[in-house]
Design an enzyme around this catalytic site. Sequence first.
Site, PDB file in Angstrom:
ATOM      1  N   LYS A  13       0.834  -1.217   0.000  1.00 23.15           N
ATOM      2  CA  LYS A  13       0.000   0.000   0.000  1.00 23.15           C
ATOM      3  C   LYS A  13       0.861   1.255   0.000  1.00 23.15           C
ATOM      4  O   LYS A  13       0.648   2.174  -0.787  1.00 23.15           O
ATOM      5  CB  LYS A  13      -0.930   0.028   1.237  1.00 23.15           C
ATOM      6  CG  LYS A  13      -1.797  -1.198   1.404  1.00 23.15           C
ATOM      7  CD  LYS A  13      -2.684  -1.109   2.625  1.00 23.15           C
ATOM      8  CE  LYS A  13      -1.937  -1.087   3.956  1.00 23.15           C
ATOM      9  NZ  LYS A  13      -1.207  -2.336   4.281  1.00 23.15           N
ATOM     10  N   ARG A  88      -9.124   1.212   9.754  1.00 22.14           N
ATOM     11  CA  ARG A  88      -8.637  -0.137  10.011  1.00 22.14           C
ATOM     12  C   ARG A  88      -9.618  -0.920  10.868  1.00 22.14           C
ATOM     13  O   ARG A  88      -9.369  -2.079  11.163  1.00 22.14           O
ATOM     14  CB  ARG A  88      -7.323  -0.028  10.777  1.00 22.14           C
ATOM     15  CG  ARG A  88      -6.137  -0.626  10.079  1.00 22.14           C
ATOM     16  CD  ARG A  88      -4.976  -0.318  10.987  1.00 22.14           C
ATOM     17  NE  ARG A  88      -3.803  -1.050  10.662  1.00 22.14           N
ATOM     18  CZ  ARG A  88      -2.818  -0.572   9.915  1.00 22.14           C
ATOM     19  NH1 ARG A  88      -2.914   0.607   9.356  1.00 22.14           N
ATOM     20  NH2 ARG A  88      -1.744  -1.286   9.732  1.00 22.14           N
ATOM     21  N   ARG A 122      11.832  -6.098   4.362  1.00 19.53           N
ATOM     22  CA  ARG A 122      11.733  -4.639   4.205  1.00 19.53           C
ATOM     23  C   ARG A 122      12.840  -3.934   4.990  1.00 19.53           C
ATOM     24  O   ARG A 122      13.173  -4.305   6.114  1.00 19.53           O
ATOM     25  CB  ARG A 122      10.372  -4.145   4.716  1.00 19.53           C
ATOM     26  CG  ARG A 122      10.313  -2.620   4.759  1.00 19.53           C
ATOM     27  CD  ARG A 122       8.924  -2.067   4.857  1.00 19.53           C
ATOM     28  NE  ARG A 122       8.174  -2.582   5.984  1.00 19.53           N
ATOM     29  CZ  ARG A 122       6.878  -2.361   6.152  1.00 19.53           C
ATOM     30  NH1 ARG A 122       6.203  -1.651   5.271  1.00 19.53           N
ATOM     31  NH2 ARG A 122       6.256  -2.861   7.195  1.00 19.53           N
ATOM     32  N   ARG A 155      12.100  -2.335  10.783  1.00 23.93           N
ATOM     33  CA  ARG A 155      11.092  -1.891  11.750  1.00 23.93           C
ATOM     34  C   ARG A 155      10.879  -2.959  12.823  1.00 23.93           C
ATOM     35  O   ARG A 155      10.893  -4.152  12.529  1.00 23.93           O
ATOM     36  CB  ARG A 155       9.751  -1.640  11.033  1.00 23.93           C
ATOM     37  CG  ARG A 155       9.668  -0.286  10.394  1.00 23.93           C
ATOM     38  CD  ARG A 155       8.492  -0.118   9.443  1.00 23.93           C
ATOM     39  NE  ARG A 155       7.189  -0.598   9.905  1.00 23.93           N
ATOM     40  CZ  ARG A 155       6.055  -0.415   9.215  1.00 23.93           C
ATOM     41  NH1 ARG A 155       6.067   0.260   8.068  1.00 23.93           N
ATOM     42  NH2 ARG A 155       4.919  -0.895   9.659  1.00 23.93           N
ATOM     43  N   ARG A 166       0.195  -9.015  13.523  1.00 26.12           N
ATOM     44  CA  ARG A 166      -0.439  -8.015  12.637  1.00 26.12           C
ATOM     45  C   ARG A 166      -1.387  -8.690  11.650  1.00 26.12           C
ATOM     46  O   ARG A 166      -2.448  -8.143  11.337  1.00 26.12           O
ATOM     47  CB  ARG A 166       0.642  -7.232  11.871  1.00 26.12           C
ATOM     48  CG  ARG A 166       1.345  -6.226  12.751  1.00 26.12           C
ATOM     49  CD  ARG A 166       2.670  -5.804  12.166  1.00 26.12           C
ATOM     50  NE  ARG A 166       2.537  -4.978  10.987  1.00 26.12           N
ATOM     51  CZ  ARG A 166       3.537  -4.746  10.138  1.00 26.12           C
ATOM     52  NH1 ARG A 166       4.722  -5.286  10.344  1.00 26.12           N
ATOM     53  NH2 ARG A 166       3.353  -3.968   9.104  1.00 26.12           N
TER      54      ARG A 166
HETATM   55  P1  AP5 Z   1       4.906  -1.590   1.829  1.00 24.12           P
HETATM   56  O1  AP5 Z   1       4.518  -0.777   0.642  1.00 24.12           O
HETATM   57  O2  AP5 Z   1       5.680  -0.931   2.897  1.00 24.12           O
HETATM   58  O3  AP5 Z   1       3.594  -2.323   2.397  1.00 24.12           O
HETATM   59  P2  AP5 Z   1       2.382  -1.739   3.204  1.00 24.12           P
HETATM   60  O4  AP5 Z   1       1.159  -2.412   2.680  1.00 24.12           O
HETATM   61  O5  AP5 Z   1       2.395  -0.244   3.197  1.00 24.12           O
HETATM   62  O6  AP5 Z   1       2.741  -2.344   4.614  1.00 24.12           O
HETATM   63  P3  AP5 Z   1       2.868  -1.695   6.053  1.00 24.12           P
HETATM   64  O7  AP5 Z   1       3.557  -2.730   6.888  1.00 24.12           O
HETATM   65  O8  AP5 Z   1       3.507  -0.345   6.036  1.00 24.12           O
HETATM   66  O9  AP5 Z   1       1.397  -1.562   6.399  1.00 24.12           O
HETATM   67  P4  AP5 Z   1       0.768  -1.726   7.737  1.00 24.12           P
HETATM   68  O10 AP5 Z   1      -0.630  -1.472   7.298  1.00 24.12           O
HETATM   69  O11 AP5 Z   1       0.959  -2.949   8.515  1.00 24.12           O
HETATM   70  O12 AP5 Z   1       1.551  -0.673   8.625  1.00 24.12           O
HETATM   71  P5  AP5 Z   1       1.266   0.837   8.941  1.00 24.12           P
HETATM   72  O13 AP5 Z   1       2.524   1.565   8.739  1.00 24.12           O
HETATM   73  O14 AP5 Z   1       0.013   1.324   8.264  1.00 24.12           O
HETATM   74  O15 AP5 Z   1       5.693  -2.874   1.292  1.00 24.12           O
HETATM   75  C1  AP5 Z   1       6.229  -3.843   2.185  1.00 24.12           C
HETATM   76  C2  AP5 Z   1       7.553  -4.379   1.624  1.00 24.12           C
HETATM   77  O16 AP5 Z   1       7.293  -5.055   0.381  1.00 24.12           O
HETATM   78  C3  AP5 Z   1       8.582  -3.278   1.303  1.00 24.12           C
HETATM   79  O17 AP5 Z   1       9.851  -3.765   1.623  1.00 24.12           O
HETATM   80  C4  AP5 Z   1       8.454  -3.067  -0.213  1.00 24.12           C
HETATM   81  O18 AP5 Z   1       9.679  -2.680  -0.758  1.00 24.12           O
HETATM   82  C5  AP5 Z   1       8.018  -4.443  -0.700  1.00 24.12           C
HETATM   83  N1  AP5 Z   1       7.071  -4.351  -1.811  1.00 24.12           N
HETATM   84  C6  AP5 Z   1       6.040  -3.463  -1.923  1.00 24.12           C
HETATM   85  N2  AP5 Z   1       5.371  -3.684  -3.077  1.00 24.12           N
HETATM   86  C7  AP5 Z   1       5.995  -4.740  -3.685  1.00 24.12           C
HETATM   87  C8  AP5 Z   1       5.767  -5.444  -4.904  1.00 24.12           C
HETATM   88  N3  AP5 Z   1       4.758  -5.113  -5.729  1.00 24.12           N
HETATM   89  N4  AP5 Z   1       6.572  -6.489  -5.195  1.00 24.12           N
HETATM   90  C9  AP5 Z   1       7.585  -6.836  -4.366  1.00 24.12           C
HETATM   91  N5  AP5 Z   1       7.872  -6.201  -3.205  1.00 24.12           N
HETATM   92  C10 AP5 Z   1       7.074  -5.166  -2.865  1.00 24.12           C
HETATM   93  O19 AP5 Z   1       0.891   0.746  10.489  1.00 24.12           O
HETATM   94  C11 AP5 Z   1       1.849   0.416  11.471  1.00 24.12           C
HETATM   95  C12 AP5 Z   1       1.184   0.357  12.825  1.00 24.12           C
HETATM   96  O20 AP5 Z   1       0.631   1.662  13.165  1.00 24.12           O
HETATM   97  C13 AP5 Z   1      -0.012  -0.593  12.956  1.00 24.12           C
HETATM   98  O21 AP5 Z   1       0.393  -1.919  13.206  1.00 24.12           O
HETATM   99  C14 AP5 Z   1      -0.758   0.034  14.142  1.00 24.12           C
HETATM  100  O22 AP5 Z   1      -0.141  -0.273  15.363  1.00 24.12           O
HETATM  101  C15 AP5 Z   1      -0.591   1.518  13.884  1.00 24.12           C
HETATM  102  N6  AP5 Z   1      -1.690   2.050  13.076  1.00 24.12           N
HETATM  103  C16 AP5 Z   1      -1.594   2.568  11.823  1.00 24.12           C
HETATM  104  N7  AP5 Z   1      -2.793   2.945  11.372  1.00 24.12           N
HETATM  105  C17 AP5 Z   1      -3.698   2.658  12.352  1.00 24.12           C
HETATM  106  C18 AP5 Z   1      -5.098   2.786  12.464  1.00 24.12           C
HETATM  107  N8  AP5 Z   1      -5.824   3.278  11.456  1.00 24.12           N
HETATM  108  N9  AP5 Z   1      -5.688   2.379  13.614  1.00 24.12           N
HETATM  109  C19 AP5 Z   1      -4.964   1.891  14.630  1.00 24.12           C
HETATM  110  N10 AP5 Z   1      -3.627   1.720  14.588  1.00 24.12           N
HETATM  111  C20 AP5 Z   1      -2.994   2.101  13.451  1.00 24.12           C
END
Ligand code: AP5
Length: 210
Positions: A13, A88, A122, A155, A166
């Site tokens: 994402k 979420r 990552r 991370r 997660r």
């Molecule tokens: P990446 O693009 O970073 O994936 P992502 O879907 O953004 O994954 P995240 O881990 O950032 O999402 P998340 O939803 O768990 O965490 P968030 O930061 O929102 O890609 C991942 C890896 O794959 C990278 O290394 C990339 O290079 C590689 N990649 C990407 N696309 C690729 C492709 N097409 N092919 C191959 N490789 C690829 O949230 C973190 C924490 O914050 C949560 O756990 C929670 O504690 C808190 N939080 C955030 N939002 C909320 C909310 N709304 N409510 C409550 N708590 C929240």
Amino acid sequence: MNFVFLGPPGAGKGTLAAKVAVDYDIPHISTGDIFRAAIKAQSPLGLKVKAIIDSGALVSDDLTIELVKDRLSQPDAQKGFILDGFPRTIPQAEALETFSDIDAVVNFDIADEAVVERLSGRRVCKACGHNFHVKFMAPKQDGVCDACGGELYTRDDDKIEAITHRLEVYRKQTAPLIDFYREKGKIVDIDARPETTAILQEFEGKFPRS
Ligand code: AP5
């Protein structure tokens, strides 16, 4: 356009949102990035959420909703936005309806095994937050950011125990949003397995730039 990017952790994402934000000239609003910036700055918000985020659990709905409501009221979000990682939970989605209109919810579809491979590989830049992957998007020099020369790190929530947690949290609390938005006719499914350029092409085919 006002987009929500929905999908399991590691679906890509954030990677796609960073490109779409530039191509469509709209802000990429990631709640995860906002929380991580607060942790880095050791602000009161950061101190409150650090342990929760490291474990892979969710921050409280009230706190997250207020943060997003405030962010969407900023001038740059009036021309459109990408919400990445919000909503979420069902209460977050219901709250969002009271202060914003969403045009499309892009649902990233990918299997758990691919998620584990993506997250465990990552690497993130300590200085500018740019994302890399040891296999799929390797930096030119090991451990060094291509964009700014900063140091790359793993991370805390990309450790295997936190990834497993997660995924459980996603299935229980976030996946129900797919039906919530499908019933409203807002879901657009995207196959998140191919490489990013192919996903971007699919996205641009579904949402032509005006
Ligand atoms: P990446 O693009 O970073 O994936 P992502 O879907 O953004 O994954 P995240 O881990 O950032 O999402 P998340 O939803 O768990 O965490 P968030 O930061 O929102 O890609 C991942 C890896 O794959 C990278 O290394 C990339 O290079 C590689 N990649 C990407 N696309 C690729 C492709 N097409 N092919 C191959 N490789 C690829 O949230 C973190 C924490 O914050 C949560 O756990 C929670 O504690 C808190 N939080 C955030 N939002 C909320 C909310 N709304 N409510 C409550 N708590 C929240």
